[in-house]
Design a protein around this motif. Structure first.
Motif, PDB file in Angstrom:
ATOM      1  N   GLY A 195     -90.906  30.961 -63.120  1.00  0.00           N
ATOM      2  CA  GLY A 195     -91.260  30.702 -64.534  1.00  0.00           C
ATOM      3  C   GLY A 195     -90.549  31.624 -65.510  1.00  0.00           C
ATOM      4  O   GLY A 195     -90.069  31.530 -66.463  1.00  0.00           O
ATOM      5  N   GLU A 196     -91.065  33.101 -65.198  1.00  0.00           N
ATOM      6  CA  GLU A 196     -90.804  34.211 -66.041  1.00  0.00           C
ATOM      7  C   GLU A 196     -89.282  34.240 -66.453  1.00  0.00           C
ATOM      8  O   GLU A 196     -89.005  34.420 -67.706  1.00  0.00           O
ATOM      9  CB  GLU A 196     -91.444  35.318 -65.540  1.00  0.00           C
ATOM     10  CG  GLU A 196     -91.287  36.426 -66.371  1.00  0.00           C
ATOM     11  CD  GLU A 196     -91.552  37.790 -65.693  1.00  0.00           C
ATOM     12  OE1 GLU A 196     -92.650  38.116 -65.178  1.00  0.00           O
ATOM     13  OE2 GLU A 196     -90.701  38.705 -65.540  1.00  0.00           O
ATOM     14  N   LEU A 197     -88.643  34.117 -65.376  1.00  0.00           N
ATOM     15  CA  LEU A 197     -87.158  34.367 -65.454  1.00  0.00           C
ATOM     16  C   LEU A 197     -86.366  32.985 -66.030  1.00  0.00           C
ATOM     17  O   LEU A 197     -85.342  33.152 -66.196  1.00  0.00           O
ATOM     18  CB  LEU A 197     -86.423  34.657 -64.442  1.00  0.00           C
ATOM     19  CG  LEU A 197     -87.084  36.275 -63.877  1.00  0.00           C
ATOM     20  CD1 LEU A 197     -86.583  36.739 -62.711  1.00  0.00           C
ATOM     21  CD2 LEU A 197     -86.901  37.302 -65.172  1.00  0.00           C
ATOM     22  N   GLY A 198     -87.103  31.907 -66.007  1.00  0.00           N
ATOM     23  CA  GLY A 198     -86.433  30.742 -66.071  1.00  0.00           C
ATOM     24  C   GLY A 198     -85.555  30.244 -65.281  1.00  0.00           C
ATOM     25  O   GLY A 198     -84.261  29.881 -65.568  1.00  0.00           O
ATOM     26  N   ILE A 199     -85.572  30.457 -64.004  1.00  0.00           N
ATOM     27  CA  ILE A 199     -84.671  29.908 -62.938  1.00  0.00           C
ATOM     28  C   ILE A 199     -85.410  29.006 -62.066  1.00  0.00           C
ATOM     29  O   ILE A 199     -86.010  29.515 -61.166  1.00  0.00           O
ATOM     30  CB  ILE A 199     -84.295  31.390 -62.182  1.00  0.00           C
ATOM     31  CG1 ILE A 199     -83.624  32.253 -63.070  1.00  0.00           C
ATOM     32  CG2 ILE A 199     -83.160  30.955 -61.259  1.00  0.00           C
ATOM     33  CD1 ILE A 199     -83.312  33.624 -62.651  1.00  0.00           C
ATOM     34  N   PRO A 200     -85.238  27.730 -62.322  1.00  0.00           N
ATOM     35  CA  PRO A 200     -86.133  26.840 -61.653  1.00  0.00           C
ATOM     36  C   PRO A 200     -85.642  26.409 -60.398  1.00  0.00           C
ATOM     37  O   PRO A 200     -86.607  26.142 -59.243  1.00  0.00           O
ATOM     38  CB  PRO A 200     -85.986  25.560 -62.555  1.00  0.00           C
ATOM     39  CG  PRO A 200     -84.698  25.856 -63.309  1.00  0.00           C
ATOM     40  CD  PRO A 200     -84.649  27.102 -63.711  1.00  0.00           C
ATOM     41  N   ASP A 230     -78.228  35.747 -61.952  1.00  0.00           N
ATOM     42  CA  ASP A 230     -79.725  35.535 -61.824  1.00  0.00           C
ATOM     43  C   ASP A 230     -80.198  36.149 -60.801  1.00  0.00           C
ATOM     44  O   ASP A 230     -81.583  36.544 -60.686  1.00  0.00           O
ATOM     45  CB  ASP A 230     -79.644  33.889 -61.420  1.00  0.00           C
ATOM     46  CG  ASP A 230     -79.593  33.078 -62.784  1.00  0.00           C
ATOM     47  OD1 ASP A 230     -79.541  33.737 -63.880  1.00  0.00           O
ATOM     48  OD2 ASP A 230     -79.237  31.852 -62.812  1.00  0.00           O
TER      49      ASP A 230
END
Lengths: 414, 414
Positions: A195-200, A230
């Motif tokens: 979530g923090e990195l926005g990589i679902p 990523d």
């Protein structure tokens, strides 16, 4: 599909299926099921038919040798309703193979050249072939010998599958090895990272590899470069959250990290091992080039050896015991000064199962690390079997060296 | 059947299937197929239906935890067309379990108590249950955690299966570990043993366990005592044919055999390890009680260490090199005399990948063994990687010690 009586009787561990799955996954090729059957034609036929019902492609390993047990080619011919025919390509391969080894082909080897008609021979160097089922589903038949199976999968099967199916997902994965935190603590620290990195698509797998925990970070994407970026961002964030506890990455071991760090920093080392019995020296000398920094080790199992080889005083041993701060200190100092090395590292403890006492139970281990006559010592209490205590002690010692090479303050602030 | 995404993606090795097969086989219970699927209800259902079509009983492991992934109970209910119902026995078990640990049950744990209606809870200590399919075929659902799966299989599944199916064959097996003969030579020496002894059910399996070869002898019979006698006769004949190359039996290691032999003969030991880097000391100290005979080890990686710690002369090193009969001799003598032990054992060689020369290629290793100032030395040329050279060298050294304890002439005749 893996074939072999030795597998279904539990006498031999099959590693081919797991290996293949681990290699297919990053290419976007999913394994739906792995099945193991004995050298039993009806069972092989039934498993092969079921596999073709539900999968787009099938990899088969085992049953391709030259002995009577090896019946895969015949069974394949039956399932595909094809006659067996002598493969000229396979005859040529075998002739070449035995010529290059300077050997005469053994009796019975001709069996290998009879394949289902139209089978595509996969490689020059081993017995493997491909058949194509209805709807263009490829079935790869490979020898069970891991080295051959790996070679064919890597060089023939995977390139063909990628070309045929063109998976649209690119998958990336990276591994970090963590020491000194238990699995629950590692999970806690890494929670919410996707979530923090926005990589679902990020997935974390936790794999205990005693005494370490390996974390495999996997993610997928449509673009190679973006996926690489990523993954790099994920690993960087994980390093930060794990705060010094990452001891290796990319499948390396703690001993490799430590050996490379010592060599890079031109630091020479002498070991003084008691309860680890040589395990630290063994671990470091598994790494090629360790002779550039590892000068010598003293395996000082007896008190007499501690005194004679390292100059531990008999008074120290009598007053504090062999398993103590004081003995660890004198062992580390003695090792470095007698060997003339930059670093001296000592380990003294009670591996068990005997030898414990209420004050110093089994698993009590003291460590000493000295650099230029400055020494730090510390005691730990490990739990587990004798092997586990030795392993935790050796890894703690290696981790001390790793931390010292990263920042000398590790020693000087203690 | 093993269930788990971590298994079909190749990230984790499953050991449960092989373990179960190895335990079932001696009871006369044959495994027909092993299948692994992901946490994927349609795949689990299809595999379970196929298993019930062709087998008399099914063992399922994995997918029984309390997380969202764990869907086995629901799938089992679907396949058996049963509703899920709260199991009072399981509620009680869980309450007892957490009370005995002094913990409060975690959230979501209630999921574990919902089982297919009529399921038989197998044990008080873990989540495992049994359902009975048409024709009385039992299906055992067990957690994937090896410790729990082993416990349930051993204490519940196997006794129930033996009672239900009453296999009329008793099977016995024994293992011998062989060092110093390659697999083909072992096969040659054991050829015809079944005929010689008149035991047609005898089956030999060969399993490389580098650098050793394990042979598992299996036979079956109707009578327990007769089968035991037959197995004893087989092992005795095999020992004779393998002439001193059997280094361990019954799943023991060479290091265990050697350590027990040294302890039994009251022989004390000092090691002088160069290329093995501590591996011999580590192997011997894996065995509890090794402090009774293993006094000390010198890991003499550098020439300086060989001179200072063992008294190897600089002239010997200059004239013959560190990897030579002469250096091995002086190392062994120096180790024993300085340690005051009965035996001194030395190893010096080139583990690679660097350091080889045309005269002394990578893999060249010299050994020395001394007893009361009498020394034997010998050079070997091993092939393989650095790790493999170290391993072969360490096992050769351990085997020398084993042979010496069996017959001192091993040394005195050289």
């Amino acid at each position: 599909m893996c074939i072999g009586d030795e597998l279904v009787s539990g006498k031999v561990v099959d590693e081919n299926a797991r290996w293949a799955a681990a290699r297919l996954w990053p290419m976007g090729l999913d394994v739906k099921a792995m099945i193991t059957v004995g050298d039993d034609p009806p069972a092989i036929k039934s498993a092969l038919k079921q596999a073709l019902d539900s999968a787009d492609f099938v990899l088969v390993s085992g049953g391709l040798g030259a002995t009577e047990d090896d019946i895969t080619a015949q069974v394949a011919a039956d399932v595909f309703a094809l006659p067996l025919a002598e493969s000229r390509r396979m005859v040529k391969n075998l002739r070449y193979f035995f010529q290059s080894m300077g050997k005469t082909p053994p009796e019975g080897i001709d069996r290998l050249t009879w394949l289902p008609q139209g089978a595509e021979v996969l490689s020059r160097a081993s017995a493997g072939f491909k058949l194509t089922a209805p709807q263009g589903k490829p079935v790869y038949f490979m020898p069970g010998v891991p080295r051959e199976m790996h070679h064919i999968t890597e060089h023939h099967v995977i390139p063909q599958l990628v070309e045929q199916f063109q998976p649209d997902q690119i998958r990336k994965s990276g591994e970090l090895l963590i020491f000194g935190l238990d699995e629950l603590e590692v999970q806690k620290r890494l929670k919410g990272i996707a979530g923090e990195l926005g990589i679902p698509s990020l997935n974390l797998g936790y794999y205990p590899r005693f005494p370490e925990v390996a974390v495999i970070f996997s993610l997928s994407g449509k673009q190679n470069q973006k996926a690489d970026q990523d993954l790099a961002a994920v690993l960087k964030a994980a390093y930060r959250r794990l705060d010094g506890h990452v001891v290796a990455k990319g499948g390396q071991t703690l001993a490799q990290t430590t050996a490379h760090a010592l060599a890079d920093h031109n630091l020479t080392l002498a070991l003084a091992e008691s309860c680890t019995g040589g395990l630290i020296g063994h671990s470091l000398t598994e790494v090629a080039g360790s002779s550039s920094f590892f000068m010598r080790g003293y395996i000082v199992y007896s008190n007499q050896a501690k005194e004679e080889l390292l100059g531990v005083s008999s008074q120290t041993l009598a007053e504090h015991g062999a398993v103590s701060h004081e003995t660890a200190r004198e062992m580390a100092l003695g090792a470095a000064s007698r060997a003339g090395t930059d670093l001296g590292l000592s380990v003294t403890g009670i591996a068990g199962p005997g030898g414990g006492s209420p004050e110093k139970p089994v698993g009590t281990v003291y460590f000493g690390l000295c650099h230029q006559e400055k020494v730090m010592t510390k005691g730990y209490l490990f739990s587990g079997s004798r092997e586990q205590v030795k392993l935790q002690a050796a890894h703690t010692a290696l981790d001390w060296l790793r931390r010292f090479t990263e920042d000398h303050a590790f020693l000087y602030s203690h």
